[in-house]
Write a protein that holds these residues in place. Structure first.
Motif, PDB file in Angstrom:
ATOM      1  N   ALA A 213      36.272  -4.471 -11.757  1.00 62.20           N
ATOM      2  CA  ALA A 213      36.553  -6.408 -11.643  1.00 62.20           C
ATOM      3  C   ALA A 213      36.181  -6.461 -10.815  1.00 62.20           C
ATOM      4  O   ALA A 213      36.227  -8.068 -10.804  1.00 62.20           O
ATOM      5  CB  ALA A 213      38.526  -6.248 -11.538  1.00 62.20           C
ATOM      6  N   PHE A 214      35.668  -6.086  -9.544  1.00 62.77           N
ATOM      7  CA  PHE A 214      34.714  -7.041  -8.904  1.00 62.77           C
ATOM      8  C   PHE A 214      33.219  -6.327  -8.555  1.00 62.77           C
ATOM      9  O   PHE A 214      33.412  -5.216  -7.269  1.00 62.77           O
ATOM     10  CB  PHE A 214      36.158  -7.048  -7.604  1.00 62.77           C
ATOM     11  N   PRO A 215      32.673  -6.040  -9.137  1.00 62.58           N
ATOM     12  CA  PRO A 215      31.712  -6.035  -9.074  1.00 62.58           C
ATOM     13  C   PRO A 215      30.640  -6.478  -7.544  1.00 62.58           C
ATOM     14  O   PRO A 215      29.305  -5.183  -7.858  1.00 62.58           O
ATOM     15  CB  PRO A 215      30.992  -5.739 -10.374  1.00 62.58           C
ATOM     16  N   GLU A 216      30.552  -7.662  -7.353  1.00 61.84           N
ATOM     17  CA  GLU A 216      29.960  -7.950  -6.434  1.00 61.84           C
ATOM     18  C   GLU A 216      30.530  -7.358  -5.280  1.00 61.84           C
ATOM     19  O   GLU A 216      29.374  -7.206  -3.835  1.00 61.84           O
ATOM     20  CB  GLU A 216      30.467 -10.047  -6.159  1.00 61.84           C
ATOM     21  N   LEU A 217      31.218  -6.357  -5.058  1.00 63.66           N
ATOM     22  CA  LEU A 217      31.976  -6.280  -3.492  1.00 63.66           C
ATOM     23  C   LEU A 217      30.959  -4.266  -3.266  1.00 63.66           C
ATOM     24  O   LEU A 217      31.029  -3.704  -4.493  1.00 63.66           O
ATOM     25  CB  LEU A 217      33.125  -5.523  -3.586  1.00 63.66           C
ATOM     26  N   ASP A 218      30.440  -3.754  -2.337  1.00 60.42           N
ATOM     27  CA  ASP A 218      29.617  -3.111  -2.192  1.00 60.42           C
ATOM     28  C   ASP A 218      31.147  -1.661  -1.514  1.00 60.42           C
ATOM     29  O   ASP A 218      30.841  -1.241  -1.261  1.00 60.42           O
ATOM     30  CB  ASP A 218      29.490  -3.439  -0.648  1.00 60.42           C
ATOM     31  N   ILE A 219      32.117  -1.737  -2.975  1.00 62.17           N
ATOM     32  CA  ILE A 219      32.645   0.186  -2.803  1.00 62.17           C
ATOM     33  C   ILE A 219      32.691   0.865  -3.812  1.00 62.17           C
ATOM     34  O   ILE A 219      31.729   0.071  -4.786  1.00 62.17           O
ATOM     35  CB  ILE A 219      34.172  -0.424  -3.074  1.00 62.17           C
TER      36      ILE A 219
END
Length: 281
Positions: A213-219
């Motif tokens: 849901a949050f592909p922009e986060l570096d995780i």
């Protein structure tokens, strides 16, 4: 002397015994009435009160752009209630609060991806299990937050609910806990990405979809850490036997006819979480 004293003693003893017996019977009757009253009251009101977070995607959340509560367990509850000919009233709250609310009778059920374990079974009653998974760890993608195994959690900042089984695991390995008051997934995930925290221990299916849901986060989900196969169900208060019986009957029917598997596919990207799984720990 015996002919005079014995009747007096016998009458006194019998009176006392009768009083004790009536008292005991009255107590049993009250307990029976109390046990039955929870389900009777639910039926009389026609409403099942259910605690959930409203912030745990895809189990219990509000769709973006709408105010409608939905999610895997939310819809399982709705279908279950319909089969029991009841309406549902959801109360959104944090995990710790929802368990207390069940125990104090403020709500009838808690449904929020709650894992069944022995400690909780001492205080609560669980429904028939209908979700199986295992534990994973969300870490920063670049360096895996410096974590290779669970032993490396020592000194790391682990985010989550204080009383969750996953936080218990983090504490057992020496992690420093960072707790939130019913925060959204984005808050948890963003804090790992920016280094405010280091790791989130949680359920595999929830973690996978949260990251998507949050592909922009570096995780990323840690590639090798897998632990604690688990099963989950709805939580009810001890003593509410009729409620438990009726809830389980509905869930058993929904498992048998494939309804819960269909809801699983809808909310877990095609996966069937109703099937037990095995992992190599």
């Amino acid at each position: 002397m015996n002919k005079i004293m014995t009747p007096k003693f016998s009458v006194a003893a019998l009176t006392a015994a009768a009083a004790l017996t009536l008292s005991a019977c009255g107590s049993d009757s009250e307990e029976t009435a109390d046990t039955a009253s929870a389900w009777d009251e639910i039926q009389e009101q026609g409403t099942l009160t259910v605690a959930t977070s409203g912030t745990l995607y895809p189990t219990s959340y509000r769709e973006e752009g709408t105010d409608e509560l939905t999610g895997f367990e939310v819809e399982v509850v709705r279908e279950m209630a319909e089969r029991l000919e009841l309406e549902v009233e959801f109360s959104e709250m944090g995990f710790d609060e929802m368990m207390t609310s069940v125990q104090t009778g403020q709500v009838d059920i808690a449904a929020n991806d709650i894992e069944i374990n022995e400690d909780r079974k001492e205080k609560f009653v669980f429904s028939t299990p209908f979700k199986y998974s295992y534990g994973t760890a969300i870490v920063r993608e670049g360096d895996l937050s410096g974590i290779e195994t669970l032993e490396d959690l020592e000194g790391k900042k682990a985010a989550g609910a204080s009383t969750s089984v996953y936080m218990e695991t983090a504490r057992s390995y020496g992690a420093e806990e960072v707790t939130y008051d019913n925060a959204t997934n984005e808050t948890y995930l963003r804090d790992v990405a920016i280094g405010r925290t280091d790791v989130i221990l949680n359920d595999y299916y929830l973690q996978t979809l949260a990251i998507e849901a949050f592909p922009e986060l570096d995780i990323v989900i840690h590639p090798t850490i897998k632990y604690r196969p688990s099963e989950g169900g709805m939580v009810m208060n001890k003593g509410n036997d009729e409620l438990v019986e009726n809830v389980n009957q509905a869930i058993d029917e929904m498992l048998e006819d494939g309804t819960i598997a269909e809801l699983s596919a809808e909310f877990f990207d095609g996966a069937d979480v109703t099937q037990p799984i095995e992992i190599e720990e």
